[in-house]
Design a protein around this motif. Structure first.
Motif, mmCIF file in Angstrom:
data_model
loop_
_atom_site.group_PDB
_atom_site.id
_atom_site.type_symbol
_atom_site.label_atom_id
_atom_site.label_comp_id
_atom_site.label_asym_id
_atom_site.label_seq_id
_atom_site.Cartn_x
_atom_site.Cartn_y
_atom_site.Cartn_z
ATOM 1 N N ARG A 78 0.956 -1.196 -0.232
ATOM 2 C CA ARG A 78 -0.249 0.171 -0.426
ATOM 3 C C ARG A 78 0.619 1.522 -0.189
ATOM 4 O O ARG A 78 0.529 2.417 0.699
ATOM 5 C CB ARG A 78 -0.679 0.048 0.819
ATOM 6 N N LYS A 79 1.861 1.236 -0.603
ATOM 7 C CA LYS A 79 2.921 2.369 -0.775
ATOM 8 C C LYS A 79 3.308 2.496 0.643
ATOM 9 O O LYS A 79 3.599 3.850 1.215
ATOM 10 C CB LYS A 79 3.089 3.124 -1.376
ATOM 11 N N ASN A 80 3.262 2.080 2.074
ATOM 12 C CA ASN A 80 3.249 1.913 3.299
ATOM 13 C C ASN A 80 4.716 2.251 3.453
ATOM 14 O O ASN A 80 5.034 2.157 5.163
ATOM 15 C CB ASN A 80 2.762 1.292 4.224
ATOM 16 N N THR A 81 5.474 1.860 3.275
ATOM 17 C CA THR A 81 6.791 1.983 3.356
ATOM 18 C C THR A 81 7.441 3.153 2.002
ATOM 19 O O THR A 81 7.490 3.493 0.696
ATOM 20 C CB THR A 81 7.990 1.110 3.359
ATOM 21 N N VAL A 82 8.356 4.177 3.291
ATOM 22 C CA VAL A 82 9.330 5.328 2.577
ATOM 23 C C VAL A 82 10.526 4.897 3.514
ATOM 24 O O VAL A 82 10.395 5.085 3.959
ATOM 25 C CB VAL A 82 8.720 6.601 3.097
ATOM 26 N N THR A 83 11.743 5.224 1.607
ATOM 27 C CA THR A 83 13.473 5.098 2.404
ATOM 28 C C THR A 83 13.468 6.189 1.915
ATOM 29 O O THR A 83 13.140 7.051 0.863
ATOM 30 C CB THR A 83 13.486 3.800 1.509
ATOM 31 N N LEU A 84 14.338 6.565 2.507
ATOM 32 C CA LEU A 84 15.291 7.911 2.225
ATOM 33 C C LEU A 84 16.949 7.420 2.397
ATOM 34 O O LEU A 84 17.582 6.806 2.941
ATOM 35 C CB LEU A 84 15.102 9.140 3.036
ATOM 36 N N GLN A 85 17.110 6.980 0.906
ATOM 37 C CA GLN A 85 18.998 7.063 0.442
ATOM 38 C C GLN A 85 19.238 8.782 0.500
ATOM 39 O O GLN A 85 19.363 9.318 -0.569
ATOM 40 C CB GLN A 85 18.575 6.409 -0.812
ATOM 41 N N LEU A 86 20.250 8.892 1.841
ATOM 42 C CA LEU A 86 21.286 9.875 2.012
ATOM 43 C C LEU A 86 23.033 9.557 1.309
ATOM 44 O O LEU A 86 23.473 8.710 2.218
ATOM 45 C CB LEU A 86 20.955 10.646 3.170
ATOM 46 N N ASN A 87 23.092 10.222 0.767
ATOM 47 C CA ASN A 87 24.555 9.990 0.358
ATOM 48 C C ASN A 87 25.238 11.450 0.122
ATOM 49 O O ASN A 87 24.858 12.644 0.177
ATOM 50 C CB ASN A 87 24.529 9.779 -1.469
ATOM 51 N N ASN A 88 26.828 10.648 0.061
ATOM 52 C CA ASN A 88 28.311 12.280 0.522
ATOM 53 C C ASN A 88 27.387 13.092 1.465
ATOM 54 O O ASN A 88 27.081 13.786 1.690
ATOM 55 C CB ASN A 88 27.979 13.466 -0.770
ATOM 56 N N LEU A 89 26.932 12.673 2.813
ATOM 57 C CA LEU A 89 26.429 12.356 4.492
ATOM 58 C C LEU A 89 27.569 13.802 4.352
ATOM 59 O O LEU A 89 29.136 13.892 4.104
ATOM 60 C CB LEU A 89 26.623 11.391 5.187
ATOM 61 N N LYS A 90 27.264 14.738 4.881
ATOM 62 C CA LYS A 90 27.975 15.707 5.581
ATOM 63 C C LYS A 90 27.499 16.572 7.199
ATOM 64 O O LYS A 90 26.345 16.374 6.997
ATOM 65 C CB LYS A 90 27.419 17.249 5.001
ATOM 66 N N PRO A 91 28.484 16.536 7.810
ATOM 67 C CA PRO A 91 28.795 16.877 8.952
ATOM 68 C C PRO A 91 27.086 17.946 9.132
ATOM 69 O O PRO A 91 26.442 17.473 10.287
ATOM 70 C CB PRO A 91 29.548 17.715 9.435
ATOM 71 N N GLU A 92 26.354 18.958 8.653
ATOM 72 C CA GLU A 92 25.270 19.866 8.799
ATOM 73 C C GLU A 92 24.273 18.781 8.540
ATOM 74 O O GLU A 92 22.702 19.451 8.911
ATOM 75 C CB GLU A 92 25.446 20.575 7.641
ATOM 76 N N ASP A 93 24.487 17.483 8.426
ATOM 77 C CA ASP A 93 23.263 16.889 7.949
ATOM 78 C C ASP A 93 23.093 16.086 9.060
ATOM 79 O O ASP A 93 22.105 14.929 9.669
ATOM 80 C CB ASP A 93 23.452 15.433 7.030
ATOM 81 N N THR A 94 23.909 16.050 10.137
ATOM 82 C CA THR A 94 23.336 15.660 11.943
ATOM 83 C C THR A 94 22.137 16.469 12.087
ATOM 84 O O THR A 94 22.325 17.263 11.868
ATOM 85 C CB THR A 94 25.011 16.116 12.399
ATOM 86 N N ALA A 95 21.613 15.465 12.575
ATOM 87 C CA ALA A 95 20.435 15.629 12.929
ATOM 88 C C ALA A 95 19.205 14.464 13.937
ATOM 89 O O ALA A 95 19.910 13.253 12.998
ATOM 90 C CB ALA A 95 19.287 16.659 12.065
ATOM 91 N N VAL A 96 17.896 14.732 14.340
ATOM 92 C CA VAL A 96 17.089 13.458 14.437
ATOM 93 C C VAL A 96 16.364 13.287 13.317
ATOM 94 O O VAL A 96 15.518 14.449 12.672
ATOM 95 C CB VAL A 96 16.703 13.601 15.948
#
Length: 119
Positions: A78-96
């Motif tokens: 039911r399209k009830n799963t969402v996936t986020l692929q994050l590449n080339n992560l940066k320190p400013e991506d640090t978060a909850v």
């Protein structure tokens, strides 16, 4: 009631990748159509901000800060799963990072998963 279960957070070095996943389920066994699912993030003292979202028709939206290095997709019967692929992560991506979904136009949030990017 709807439950959002998140996975995939962790600690990585700058330049590495992470994949965040979130699955929505109805506690009573039923689940209304989910029009939007996405990921937001928040750091101390700042407002929660959109990272990326996907509609049930496949329309996607990305924050400028992650465009070109992230991909969001929806899966499941039911399209009830969402996936986020994050590449080339940066320190400013640090978060909850928080999963968000709106089955039946009612807004739900996950508990959050911490992503820490080391420089």
């Amino acid at each position: 009631q709807v439950q959002l279960v998140e996975s995939g957070g962790g600690m990585v070095q700058a330049g590495q990748s992470l994949r965040l996943s979130c699955t929505a389920s109805g506690t009573s066994g039923s689940l209304s159509e989910i029009y939007f699912m996405g990921w937001y993030r928040q750091t101390p003292g700042k407002e929660r901000e959109l990272v990326a979202a996907s509609s049930n028709l496949g329309v996607t939206n990305y924050a400028d800060s992650v465009k070109g290095r992230s991909t969001i997709s929806r899966n499941g019967p039911r399209k009830n799963t969402v996936t986020l692929q994050l590449n080339n992560l940066k320190p400013e991506d640090t978060a909850v990072y928080y999963c968000n979904a709106n089955p039946g136009h009612v807004n739900y949030w996950g508990k959050g998963t911490l992503v820490t990017v080391l420089s």
